[in-house]
Design an enzyme around this catalytic site. Structure first.
Site, PDB file in Angstrom:
ATOM      1  CG  ASN A   1       5.745 -12.013   1.311  1.00  0.00           C
ATOM      2  OD1 ASN A   1       5.081 -11.556   2.245  1.00  0.00           O
ATOM      3  ND2 ASN A   1       6.572 -11.283   0.611  1.00  0.00           N
ATOM      4  N   GLY A   2       8.580 -12.954   2.334  1.00  0.00           N
ATOM      5  CA  GLY A   2       9.223 -12.392   3.525  1.00  0.00           C
ATOM      6  C   GLY A   2      10.732 -12.411   3.454  1.00  0.00           C
TER       7      GLY A   2
ATOM      8  CB  SER B   1      -0.851  -0.050   1.269  1.00  0.00           C
ATOM      9  OG  SER B   1      -1.930   0.798   1.132  1.00  0.00           O
TER      10      SER B   1
ATOM     11  NE  ARG C   1       9.739  -5.530   4.393  1.00  0.00           N
ATOM     12  CZ  ARG C   1      10.085  -6.104   5.532  1.00  0.00           C
ATOM     13  NH1 ARG C   1      10.324  -5.353   6.590  1.00  0.00           N
ATOM     14  NH2 ARG C   1      10.187  -7.417   5.626  1.00  0.00           N
TER      15      ARG C   1
ATOM     16  CB  CYS D   1      -3.011  -5.765   6.262  1.00  0.00           C
ATOM     17  SG  CYS D   1      -2.409  -4.121   6.659  1.00  0.00           S
TER      18      CYS D   1
ATOM     19  CE  LYS E   1       1.397 -10.544   0.668  1.00  0.00           C
ATOM     20  NZ  LYS E   1       1.327  -9.665   1.831  1.00  0.00           N
TER      21      LYS E   1
HETATM   22  C1  LIG Z   1       4.707  -0.287   3.027  1.00  0.00           C
HETATM   23  C2  LIG Z   1       4.071  -1.649   2.977  1.00  0.00           C
HETATM   24  C3  LIG Z   1       2.773  -1.784   2.531  1.00  0.00           C
HETATM   25  C4  LIG Z   1       2.166  -3.043   2.478  1.00  0.00           C
HETATM   26  N1  LIG Z   1       0.909  -3.146   1.973  1.00  0.00           N
HETATM   27  C5  LIG Z   1       0.353  -4.386   1.814  1.00  0.00           C
HETATM   28  C6  LIG Z   1      -0.902  -4.538   1.168  1.00  0.00           C
HETATM   29  O1  LIG Z   1      -1.526  -3.583   0.704  1.00  0.00           O
HETATM   30  N2  LIG Z   1      -1.401  -5.802   1.077  1.00  0.00           N
HETATM   31  C7  LIG Z   1      -0.729  -6.907   1.561  1.00  0.00           C
HETATM   32  O2  LIG Z   1      -1.221  -8.022   1.438  1.00  0.00           O
HETATM   33  N3  LIG Z   1       0.470  -6.781   2.150  1.00  0.00           N
HETATM   34  C8  LIG Z   1       1.037  -5.554   2.264  1.00  0.00           C
HETATM   35  N4  LIG Z   1       2.276  -5.453   2.803  1.00  0.00           N
HETATM   36  C9  LIG Z   1       3.022  -6.671   3.161  1.00  0.00           C
HETATM   37  C10 LIG Z   1       3.893  -7.136   1.988  1.00  0.00           C
HETATM   38  O3  LIG Z   1       3.107  -7.534   0.885  1.00  0.00           O
HETATM   39  C11 LIG Z   1       4.796  -8.317   2.391  1.00  0.00           C
HETATM   40  O4  LIG Z   1       3.965  -9.367   2.835  1.00  0.00           O
HETATM   41  C12 LIG Z   1       5.764  -7.968   3.510  1.00  0.00           C
HETATM   42  O5  LIG Z   1       6.377  -6.709   3.275  1.00  0.00           O
HETATM   43  C13 LIG Z   1       6.868  -9.039   3.662  1.00  0.00           C
HETATM   44  O6  LIG Z   1       7.587  -9.171   2.453  1.00  0.00           O
HETATM   45  P1  LIG Z   1       9.041  -8.485   2.234  1.00  0.00           P
HETATM   46  O7  LIG Z   1       9.913  -8.905   3.381  1.00  0.00           O
HETATM   47  O8  LIG Z   1       9.527  -9.022   0.919  1.00  0.00           O
HETATM   48  O9  LIG Z   1       8.816  -7.002   2.238  1.00  0.00           O
HETATM   49  C14 LIG Z   1       2.880  -4.200   2.886  1.00  0.00           C
HETATM   50  C15 LIG Z   1       4.181  -4.054   3.366  1.00  0.00           C
HETATM   51  C16 LIG Z   1       4.784  -2.806   3.400  1.00  0.00           C
HETATM   52  C17 LIG Z   1       6.197  -2.701   3.897  1.00  0.00           C
END
Ligand SMILES: Cc1cc2nc3c(=O)[nH]c(=O)nc-3n(C[C@H](O)[C@H](O)[C@H](O)COP(=O)(O)O)c2cc1C
Length: 334
Positions: free
Chosen positions: A209-210, A28, A234, A109, A148
């Site tokens: 994911n993560g 988001s 990220r 979320c 998700k």
């Molecule tokens: C700024 C930000 C906004 C996010 N918005 C959403 C979202 O709209 N929907 C969602 O399912 N996850 C959202 N997430 C979670 C990410 O999709 C992801 O699951 C999480 O960042 C872990 O993955 P990463 O370590 O690769 O960042 C958001 C994460 C961040 C940091």
């Protein structure tokens, strides 16, 4: 087939063919239309919209409508957030009507304003309710529905496998699991091995994911989780090309040589101004510009950074960006 090669192979979801297994996560405020169009151009296998609150969508709010608009991508995935089954079903119909090829349900979320409203990861605390909502969405649209989620609410309630299994029974086509609990927020490390329990509970594709930032991470995540694909969030800060680059590396094909970073960033900036309009665009773009500077011009003098982050006139922002990247080149040449 080893995990690296697997990342480069297609994944089929009903009639939809996803060209590789390295996806851009929904974020988001980050993965808007210009960002997703770029990620796909760079070769990301799949991209997902920012979450859209189903209630807001029903009210026709401009921000929500912008979030579901179809960008220039082959597969348009719209992610919905909400807690009322009827509103989620209606949101799904609206999204499909706007051309969504896949509707994704947000059960991950952790944000207070989302969980406080009993949606996002809060849905995982009440699997029966979550499943009623999933059934309503699946029943509302003919396109594939995905979910998700996180591993669970906390370590005593790791119910992702159960929810994934029930979601599959309800007709869900794919699940993504962020390897943390709601309690962890974004702290600690994502537990890739824990995602394996979800993979073992279902036959539909599972996306892990993560905390992935490199090809080696992505391959290790596939190995440890047994998942079918990886999703990266990220790691894309200041690098919209990351998923595509990892997929290309996995395929053993050359990655597109980086064009001039300053031209690249300015063209992304222009896209954002066009998409949001100049006034909103200048503000929205700041976080991206900050990430680009952090990643590609660390050590930018504070006054230059301040100019990038605060100037109101796009021309002034662009001039400051060019100066910041030129200063980086001079520093690295010295
Ligand atoms: C700024 C930000 C906004 C996010 N918005 C959403 C979202 O709209 N929907 C969602 O399912 N996850 C959202 N997430 C979670 C990410 O999709 C992801 O699951 C999480 O960042 C872990 O993955 P990463 O370590 O690769 O960042 C958001 C994460 C961040 C940091």
């Amino acid at each position: 087939m080893n995990a690296i090669r697997r990342l480069a192979t297609p994944l089929r979801l009903g009639r939809i063919e996803i060209p590789n297994r390295v996806f851009l996560a929904p974020m988001s405020g980050v993965t808007d239309e210009p960002f997703r169009a770029r990620a796909v151009k760079h070769g990301a296998g799949l991209v997902v919209s920012e979450m859209v609150a189903s209630g807001e969508l029903m009210k026709g709010r401009r921000n929500s409508t912008l979030r579901i608009r179809r960008p220039d991508v082959p597969v348009h995935v719209v992610q919905l957030a909400g807690r009322e089954a009827a509103a989620m079903a209606e949101g799904a119909r609206i999204a499909a009507g706007e051309g969504a090829d896949i509707v994704d349900i947000n059960m991950g979320c952790p944000a207070k304003k989302v969980t406080g409203g009993y949606c996002g990861s809060a849905l995982m605390r009440d699997p029966d309710h979550a499943l009623a909502l999933v059934e309503a969405v699946v029943g509302a649209v003919s396109v594939p529905v995905t979910v998700k989620m996180r591993l669970g609410w906390d370590h005593d309630h790791l119910n992702a496998p159960e929810i994934a299994r029930r979601a599959q029974e309800a007709g869900v086509a794919m699940v993504t699991v962020h390897g943390r609990t709601r309690d962890q927020l974004y702290n600690g490390r994502a537990n890739w091995r824990a995602i394996r329990a979800v993979k073992e509970a279902v036959t539909i594709p599972v996306v892990a994911n993560g905390d992935v930032g490199t090809l080696a991470d992505a391959a290790a995540m596939l190995d440890q989780s047994g998942a079918d694909a990886v999703m990266i969030g990220r790691g894309h800060y200041g690098a919209p090309w990351l998923a595509g680059r990892i997929a290309a590396e996995a395929a053993g094909s050359g990655t597109d040589s980086e064009s001039d970073i300053s031209d690249y960033v300015i063209s992304h900036y222009d896209d954002m101004l066009t998409f949001y309009g100049s006034i909103q665009g200048v503000r929205h773009a700041r976080k991206h510009l900050g990430w680009y500077l952090d990643r590609h011009a660390p050590g930018t003098p504070p006054e230059l950074r301040r100019a990038v982050m605060t100037a109101l006139e796009p021309a002034a922002v662009i001039a400051a960006l060019r100066a910041a990247f030129a200063a980086r080149q001079m520093r690295s040449a010295a």
